[in-house]
Write a protein that holds these residues in place. Structure first.
Motif, PDB file in Angstrom:
ATOM      1  N   ALA A  12       0.836  -1.205   0.000  1.00 55.68           N
ATOM      2  CA  ALA A  12       0.000   0.000   0.000  1.00 55.68           C
ATOM      3  C   ALA A  12       0.867   1.249   0.000  1.00 55.68           C
ATOM      4  O   ALA A  12       0.576   2.223  -0.702  1.00 55.68           O
ATOM      5  CB  ALA A  12      -0.932  -0.005   1.197  1.00 55.68           C
ATOM      6  N   LYS A  13       1.948   1.232   0.782  1.00 52.19           N
ATOM      7  CA  LYS A  13       2.862   2.381   0.818  1.00 52.19           C
ATOM      8  C   LYS A  13       3.499   2.621  -0.544  1.00 52.19           C
ATOM      9  O   LYS A  13       3.659   3.764  -0.974  1.00 52.19           O
ATOM     10  CB  LYS A  13       3.954   2.172   1.865  1.00 52.19           C
ATOM     11  CG  LYS A  13       3.469   2.300   3.278  1.00 52.19           C
ATOM     12  CD  LYS A  13       4.603   2.062   4.262  1.00 52.19           C
ATOM     13  CE  LYS A  13       4.106   2.101   5.681  1.00 52.19           C
ATOM     14  NZ  LYS A  13       5.161   1.837   6.659  1.00 52.19           N
ATOM     15  N   GLU A  14       3.853   1.541  -1.249  1.00 52.41           N
ATOM     16  CA  GLU A  14       4.440   1.667  -2.578  1.00 52.41           C
ATOM     17  C   GLU A  14       3.446   2.285  -3.559  1.00 52.41           C
ATOM     18  O   GLU A  14       3.802   3.139  -4.365  1.00 52.41           O
ATOM     19  CB  GLU A  14       4.914   0.309  -3.086  1.00 52.41           C
ATOM     20  CG  GLU A  14       6.114  -0.231  -2.359  1.00 52.41           C
ATOM     21  CD  GLU A  14       6.461  -1.671  -2.720  1.00 52.41           C
ATOM     22  OE1 GLU A  14       5.765  -2.277  -3.568  1.00 52.41           O
ATOM     23  OE2 GLU A  14       7.418  -2.199  -2.147  1.00 52.41           O
ATOM     24  N   ILE A  15       2.190   1.869  -3.469  1.00 52.41           N
ATOM     25  CA  ILE A  15       1.147   2.423  -4.336  1.00 52.41           C
ATOM     26  C   ILE A  15       0.955   3.905  -4.032  1.00 52.41           C
ATOM     27  O   ILE A  15       0.889   4.738  -4.940  1.00 52.41           O
ATOM     28  CB  ILE A  15      -0.179   1.648  -4.172  1.00 52.41           C
ATOM     29  CG1 ILE A  15      -0.021   0.231  -4.725  1.00 52.41           C
ATOM     30  CG2 ILE A  15      -1.331   2.385  -4.853  1.00 52.41           C
ATOM     31  CD1 ILE A  15      -1.150  -0.706  -4.372  1.00 52.41           C
ATOM     32  N   VAL A  16       0.877   4.243  -2.746  1.00 50.21           N
ATOM     33  CA  VAL A  16       0.695   5.644  -2.350  1.00 50.21           C
ATOM     34  C   VAL A  16       1.862   6.488  -2.861  1.00 50.21           C
ATOM     35  O   VAL A  16       1.654   7.577  -3.403  1.00 50.21           O
ATOM     36  CB  VAL A  16       0.539   5.767  -0.815  1.00 50.21           C
ATOM     37  CG1 VAL A  16       0.697   7.212  -0.357  1.00 50.21           C
ATOM     38  CG2 VAL A  16      -0.802   5.211  -0.373  1.00 50.21           C
ATOM     39  N   GLU A  17       3.081   5.997  -2.717  1.00 48.41           N
ATOM     40  CA  GLU A  17       4.244   6.762  -3.176  1.00 48.41           C
ATOM     41  C   GLU A  17       4.240   6.939  -4.693  1.00 48.41           C
ATOM     42  O   GLU A  17       4.580   8.002  -5.204  1.00 48.41           O
ATOM     43  CB  GLU A  17       5.542   6.099  -2.713  1.00 48.41           C
ATOM     44  CG  GLU A  17       5.805   6.295  -1.243  1.00 48.41           C
ATOM     45  CD  GLU A  17       5.808   7.755  -0.811  1.00 48.41           C
ATOM     46  OE1 GLU A  17       6.472   8.585  -1.464  1.00 48.41           O
ATOM     47  OE2 GLU A  17       5.116   8.068   0.174  1.00 48.41           O
ATOM     48  N   ARG A  18       3.834   5.900  -5.428  1.00 50.93           N
ATOM     49  CA  ARG A  18       3.775   5.997  -6.884  1.00 50.93           C
ATOM     50  C   ARG A  18       2.737   7.029  -7.322  1.00 50.93           C
ATOM     51  O   ARG A  18       3.008   7.904  -8.144  1.00 50.93           O
ATOM     52  CB  ARG A  18       3.474   4.642  -7.505  1.00 50.93           C
ATOM     53  CG  ARG A  18       3.594   4.662  -9.033  1.00 50.93           C
ATOM     54  CD  ARG A  18       3.164   3.360  -9.670  1.00 50.93           C
ATOM     55  NE  ARG A  18       1.712   3.283  -9.574  1.00 50.93           N
ATOM     56  CZ  ARG A  18       1.024   2.214  -9.196  1.00 50.93           C
ATOM     57  NH1 ARG A  18       1.635   1.109  -8.881  1.00 50.93           N
ATOM     58  NH2 ARG A  18      -0.279   2.230  -9.130  1.00 50.93           N
ATOM     59  N   ILE A  40      -5.005   9.223  -0.960  1.00 49.63           N
ATOM     60  CA  ILE A  40      -6.091   8.284  -0.677  1.00 49.63           C
ATOM     61  C   ILE A  40      -7.410   8.824  -1.228  1.00 49.63           C
ATOM     62  O   ILE A  40      -8.181   8.090  -1.854  1.00 49.63           O
ATOM     63  CB  ILE A  40      -6.211   8.001   0.841  1.00 49.63           C
ATOM     64  CG1 ILE A  40      -4.905   7.393   1.382  1.00 49.63           C
ATOM     65  CG2 ILE A  40      -7.412   7.119   1.131  1.00 49.63           C
ATOM     66  CD1 ILE A  40      -4.497   6.082   0.769  1.00 49.63           C
ATOM     67  N   LYS A  41      -7.664  10.112  -1.033  1.00 47.97           N
ATOM     68  CA  LYS A  41      -8.892  10.721  -1.561  1.00 47.97           C
ATOM     69  C   LYS A  41      -8.916  10.661  -3.079  1.00 47.97           C
ATOM     70  O   LYS A  41      -9.954  10.381  -3.683  1.00 47.97           O
ATOM     71  CB  LYS A  41      -9.013  12.163  -1.081  1.00 47.97           C
ATOM     72  CG  LYS A  41      -9.344  12.270   0.383  1.00 47.97           C
ATOM     73  CD  LYS A  41      -9.330  13.710   0.843  1.00 47.97           C
ATOM     74  CE  LYS A  41      -9.514  13.788   2.350  1.00 47.97           C
ATOM     75  NZ  LYS A  41      -9.380  15.161   2.837  1.00 47.97           N
ATOM     76  N   HIS A  42      -7.776  10.914  -3.708  1.00 50.59           N
ATOM     77  CA  HIS A  42      -7.670  10.855  -5.168  1.00 50.59           C
ATOM     78  C   HIS A  42      -7.993   9.435  -5.660  1.00 50.59           C
ATOM     79  O   HIS A  42      -8.771   9.256  -6.602  1.00 50.59           O
ATOM     80  CB  HIS A  42      -6.265  11.274  -5.604  1.00 50.59           C
ATOM     81  CG  HIS A  42      -5.996  11.088  -7.055  1.00 50.59           C
ATOM     82  ND1 HIS A  42      -6.506  11.925  -8.021  1.00 50.59           N
ATOM     83  CD2 HIS A  42      -5.271  10.157  -7.718  1.00 50.59           C
ATOM     84  CE1 HIS A  42      -6.111  11.510  -9.212  1.00 50.59           C
ATOM     85  NE2 HIS A  42      -5.355  10.443  -9.058  1.00 50.59           N
ATOM     86  N   LEU A  43      -7.397   8.433  -5.021  1.00 49.08           N
ATOM     87  CA  LEU A  43      -7.652   7.040  -5.405  1.00 49.08           C
ATOM     88  C   LEU A  43      -9.114   6.663  -5.188  1.00 49.08           C
ATOM     89  O   LEU A  43      -9.717   5.967  -6.006  1.00 49.08           O
ATOM     90  CB  LEU A  43      -6.735   6.099  -4.621  1.00 49.08           C
ATOM     91  CG  LEU A  43      -5.254   6.163  -4.992  1.00 49.08           C
ATOM     92  CD1 LEU A  43      -4.428   5.369  -3.994  1.00 49.08           C
ATOM     93  CD2 LEU A  43      -5.039   5.670  -6.403  1.00 49.08           C
ATOM     94  N   TYR A  44      -9.701   7.137  -4.088  1.00 52.08           N
ATOM     95  CA  TYR A  44     -11.109   6.853  -3.799  1.00 52.08           C
ATOM     96  C   TYR A  44     -12.003   7.422  -4.899  1.00 52.08           C
ATOM     97  O   TYR A  44     -12.888   6.734  -5.407  1.00 52.08           O
ATOM     98  CB  TYR A  44     -11.491   7.448  -2.441  1.00 52.08           C
ATOM     99  CG  TYR A  44     -12.978   7.379  -2.177  1.00 52.08           C
ATOM    100  CD1 TYR A  44     -13.575   6.193  -1.759  1.00 52.08           C
ATOM    101  CD2 TYR A  44     -13.780   8.497  -2.356  1.00 52.08           C
ATOM    102  CE1 TYR A  44     -14.938   6.119  -1.533  1.00 52.08           C
ATOM    103  CE2 TYR A  44     -15.149   8.434  -2.131  1.00 52.08           C
ATOM    104  CZ  TYR A  44     -15.724   7.249  -1.716  1.00 52.08           C
ATOM    105  OH  TYR A  44     -17.072   7.193  -1.499  1.00 52.08           O
ATOM    106  N   HIS A  45     -11.761   8.656  -5.283  1.00 55.75           N
ATOM    107  CA  HIS A  45     -12.593   9.282  -6.313  1.00 55.75           C
ATOM    108  C   HIS A  45     -12.391   8.628  -7.681  1.00 55.75           C
ATOM    109  O   HIS A  45     -13.345   8.499  -8.450  1.00 55.75           O
ATOM    110  CB  HIS A  45     -12.337  10.786  -6.382  1.00 55.75           C
ATOM    111  CG  HIS A  45     -12.927  11.517  -5.213  1.00 55.75           C
ATOM    112  ND1 HIS A  45     -14.279  11.697  -5.041  1.00 55.75           N
ATOM    113  CD2 HIS A  45     -12.356  12.077  -4.128  1.00 55.75           C
ATOM    114  CE1 HIS A  45     -14.501  12.349  -3.926  1.00 55.75           C
ATOM    115  NE2 HIS A  45     -13.355  12.579  -3.344  1.00 55.75           N
ATOM    116  N   GLN A  46     -11.172   8.195  -7.976  1.00 58.07           N
ATOM    117  CA  GLN A  46     -10.926   7.474  -9.217  1.00 58.07           C
ATOM    118  C   GLN A  46     -11.724   6.163  -9.228  1.00 58.07           C
ATOM    119  O   GLN A  46     -12.341   5.828 -10.232  1.00 58.07           O
ATOM    120  CB  GLN A  46      -9.439   7.147  -9.381  1.00 58.07           C
ATOM    121  CG  GLN A  46      -8.648   8.226 -10.036  1.00 58.07           C
ATOM    122  CD  GLN A  46      -7.262   7.732 -10.409  1.00 58.07           C
ATOM    123  OE1 GLN A  46      -6.695   6.857  -9.747  1.00 58.07           O
ATOM    124  NE2 GLN A  46      -6.716   8.287 -11.461  1.00 58.07           N
ATOM    125  N   ALA A  47     -11.692   5.448  -8.131  1.00 50.20           N
ATOM    126  CA  ALA A  47     -12.410   4.170  -8.052  1.00 50.20           C
ATOM    127  C   ALA A  47     -13.919   4.398  -8.127  1.00 50.20           C
ATOM    128  O   ALA A  47     -14.635   3.643  -8.775  1.00 50.20           O
ATOM    129  CB  ALA A  47     -12.056   3.456  -6.743  1.00 50.20           C
TER     130      ALA A  47
END
Length: 51
Positions: A12-18, A40-47
């Motif tokens: 998860a940390k690797e994904i967040v850093e990427r 995390i908010k960006h990923l949530y809205h993308q999903a």
């Protein structure tokens, strides 16, 4: 109001850093300007928009 701690495993940390790096380049800001919470908010809205 205080922040809530969340445990992120290594993957998860690797994904967040990427994603953080992608946002830094896209927005043209410093890495310190993009928080983990923003990622995390960006990923949530993308999903949410993908479904």
């Amino acid at each position: 109001m205080s922040g809530m701690g969340v445990y992120l495993d290594r993957e998860a940390k690797e994904i967040v850093e990427r994603v953080r790096g992608e946002l830094v380049r896209k927005l043209g800001v410093s890495e310190k300007d993009v928080s983990v919470s923003m990622v995390i908010k960006h990923l949530y809205h993308q999903a949410k928009n993908a479904s």
